[in-house]
Design an enzyme around this catalytic site. Structure first.
Site, PDB file in Angstrom:
ATOM      1  N   HIS A 299      32.300   9.767  50.826  1.00 13.05           N
ATOM      2  CA  HIS A 299      33.554   8.921  50.807  1.00 13.05           C
ATOM      3  C   HIS A 299      34.370   8.514  51.841  1.00 13.05           C
ATOM      4  O   HIS A 299      35.654   8.699  52.223  1.00 13.05           O
ATOM      5  CB  HIS A 299      34.620   9.857  49.699  1.00 13.05           C
TER       6      HIS A 299
ATOM      7  N   HIS B  31      39.103   5.963  42.707  1.00 14.69           N
ATOM      8  CA  HIS B  31      38.569   7.197  42.284  1.00 14.69           C
ATOM      9  C   HIS B  31      39.827   8.210  41.231  1.00 14.69           C
ATOM     10  O   HIS B  31      40.270   9.232  41.461  1.00 14.69           O
ATOM     11  CB  HIS B  31      38.310   8.386  43.349  1.00 14.69           C
TER      12      HIS B  31
ATOM     13  N   GLU C  30      33.729   5.100  38.631  1.00 10.62           N
ATOM     14  CA  GLU C  30      34.076   4.668  39.861  1.00 10.62           C
ATOM     15  C   GLU C  30      33.130   3.485  40.011  1.00 10.62           C
ATOM     16  O   GLU C  30      31.829   3.646  40.366  1.00 10.62           O
ATOM     17  CB  GLU C  30      33.679   5.600  40.764  1.00 10.62           C
TER      18      GLU C  30
HETATM   19  C1  GAL Z   1      32.753  11.947  43.422  1.00 13.40           C
HETATM   20  C2  GAL Z   1      31.514  12.379  43.472  1.00 13.40           C
HETATM   21  C3  GAL Z   1      31.353  13.930  43.305  1.00 13.40           C
HETATM   22  C4  GAL Z   1      32.378  14.603  44.029  1.00 13.40           C
HETATM   23  C5  GAL Z   1      33.849  14.044  43.849  1.00 13.40           C
HETATM   24  C6  GAL Z   1      34.878  14.470  44.704  1.00 13.40           C
HETATM   25  O1  GAL Z   1      32.974  10.641  43.540  1.00 13.40           O
HETATM   26  O2  GAL Z   1      30.445  11.729  42.846  1.00 13.40           O
HETATM   27  O3  GAL Z   1      30.046  14.439  43.754  1.00 13.40           O
HETATM   28  O4  GAL Z   1      31.916  14.394  45.367  1.00 13.40           O
HETATM   29  O5  GAL Z   1      33.676  12.483  44.128  1.00 13.40           O
HETATM   30  O6  GAL Z   1      35.026  15.950  44.534  1.00 13.40           O
END
Ligand code: GAL
Length: 345
Positions: free
Chosen positions: A106, A177, A310
């Site tokens: 991210h 998100h 997402e």
């Molecule tokens: C999501 C990801 C998960 C985790 C989450 C944040 O987008 O697919 O594995 O990292 O974000 O806690």
């Protein structure tokens, strides 16, 4: 349409965060803050006419700062995982910051979720935020300008348009998100929500939740949401892909069809969400790692108390020749449009 603005609070370094609320003729409202261009609340009337806040969140910037779940945030420069925190583009290899083991997740340690955006434009029904990510930030080349605009119309459609430009060739993969619970944030689970995803394939997860490069047919697996089914129906089935990540946490390769990519309905509130996007993928994440922090109504958020849908390019795309590429060339404009439409079943 009415747009109101107020001071939401301060971050722990004293910087002020503002919260903007758009309210349409139906009385539905969406609140977005300048910290991480995060959606803080989405209030929609349920089948009994009661306003229901459909996304998880907190009441202060400090709580957002302390949380590592990317709650409601605009995630970038590159959402999801970059294997080995490195990629090659135009014959050059770039090394990124590694904030999840050897990989980047991210956007790195200081992704867009942690930046204060400037509000560049407020029109009748739209809020537009901007931020600049300087050349080299978290390892990415190019000075990157990003604009994220949120529009709420009177048909209960929330449209998120993202644009980016750079002065060097670079990568961009932006997503929102938000964690949805259409029975109302704080409701214990989304396992009863009926989910439909217009997708025939997922990308197989390997170690570190990185794609192996293989695509798996959803047909006959717990990943098949094509006809719509309760999220909880198959989530605990014996399946290596589910067990690896304690639920759903996987990328769907979206079909290019006229249908909404995703529909989600709560049998409790009667609220339905249809999402359309021009992006090629969708990470489905059943909040497997939420750690019980208390949310807006003081109720702890645990695993499966929400679902994130997402829209994005497939993860770690630069490592796999046949994945669509989240590349932005210098001087060109990257753009994506995603619409979330709320209605009653
Ligand atoms: C999501 C990801 C998960 C985790 C989450 C944040 O987008 O697919 O594995 O990292 O974000 O806690």
């Amino acid at each position: 349409m009415k747009i109101q603005s107020r001071i939401f609070g301060t971050l722990n370094d004293g910087r002020e965060v503002r919260l903007y609320t758009m309210t349409n003729v139906a009385g539905s409202s969406v609140s977005v803050m300048d910290y991480g261009a995060r959606i803080q609340a989405i209030r929609i009337r349920d089948k009994n006419g009661v306003f229901t806040d459909c996304c998880l969140g907190y009441n202060s910037p400090e709580e957002y700062q302390a949380d590592d779940a990317y709650m409601g945030a605009l995630v970038g420069r590159v959402c999801n995982r970059v294997g080995g925190a490195a990629f090659s583009l135009g014959g050059k290899t770039y090394t990124l910051s590694a904030n999840e083991g050897k990989n980047q997740l991210h956007g790195g340690f200081s992704g867009f979720d942690k930046k204060i955006f400037d509000l560049t434009d407020v029109s009748d029904d739209t809020l537009c935020f901007h931020c600049l990510s300087p050349d080299g930030e978290e390892g990415y080349p190019g000075n990157l300008h990003v604009w994220a605009s949120f529009r709420l119309d009177d048909e209960n459609r929330l449209t998120l348009t993202c644009r980016a430009v750079s002065d060097q060739d670079t990568l961009v993969n932006l997503t929102n998100h938000s964690y949805f619970n259409l029975s109302g944030e704080g409701s214990p689970t989304v396992l009863d929500h009926v989910l439909r995803i217009d997708s025939d394939y997922v990308t197989e997860n390997g170690p570190g939740t990185l794609p192996t490069g293989r695509r798996l047919k959803v047909s006959g697996t717990p990943f098949d949401f094509r006809m719509g089914k309760a999220i909880g129906q198959d989530i605990d089935r014996e399946d290596a892909q589910l067990q690896l990540v304690k639920g759903y946490d996987i990328n769907y390769c979206l079909n290019r069809s006229e249908k909404a990519a995703v529909s989600l309905c709560s049998p409790v509130s009667g609220i339905r969400l249809d999402m359309t996007t021009d992006l090629p993928g969708l990470q489905l994440y059943t909040a497997n790692f939420l750690d019980g922090r208390k949310g807006k109504a003081g109720i702890p958020y645990g695993p499966r108390s929400a679902v994130a849908i997402e829209p994005q390019f497939w993860p770690d795309a630069m490592s796999h020749p046949d994945f669509p590429k989240p590349v932005l060339l210098a001087g060109q404009t990257w753009e994506s449009v995603t619409t979330y439409r709320f209605s009653l079943i």
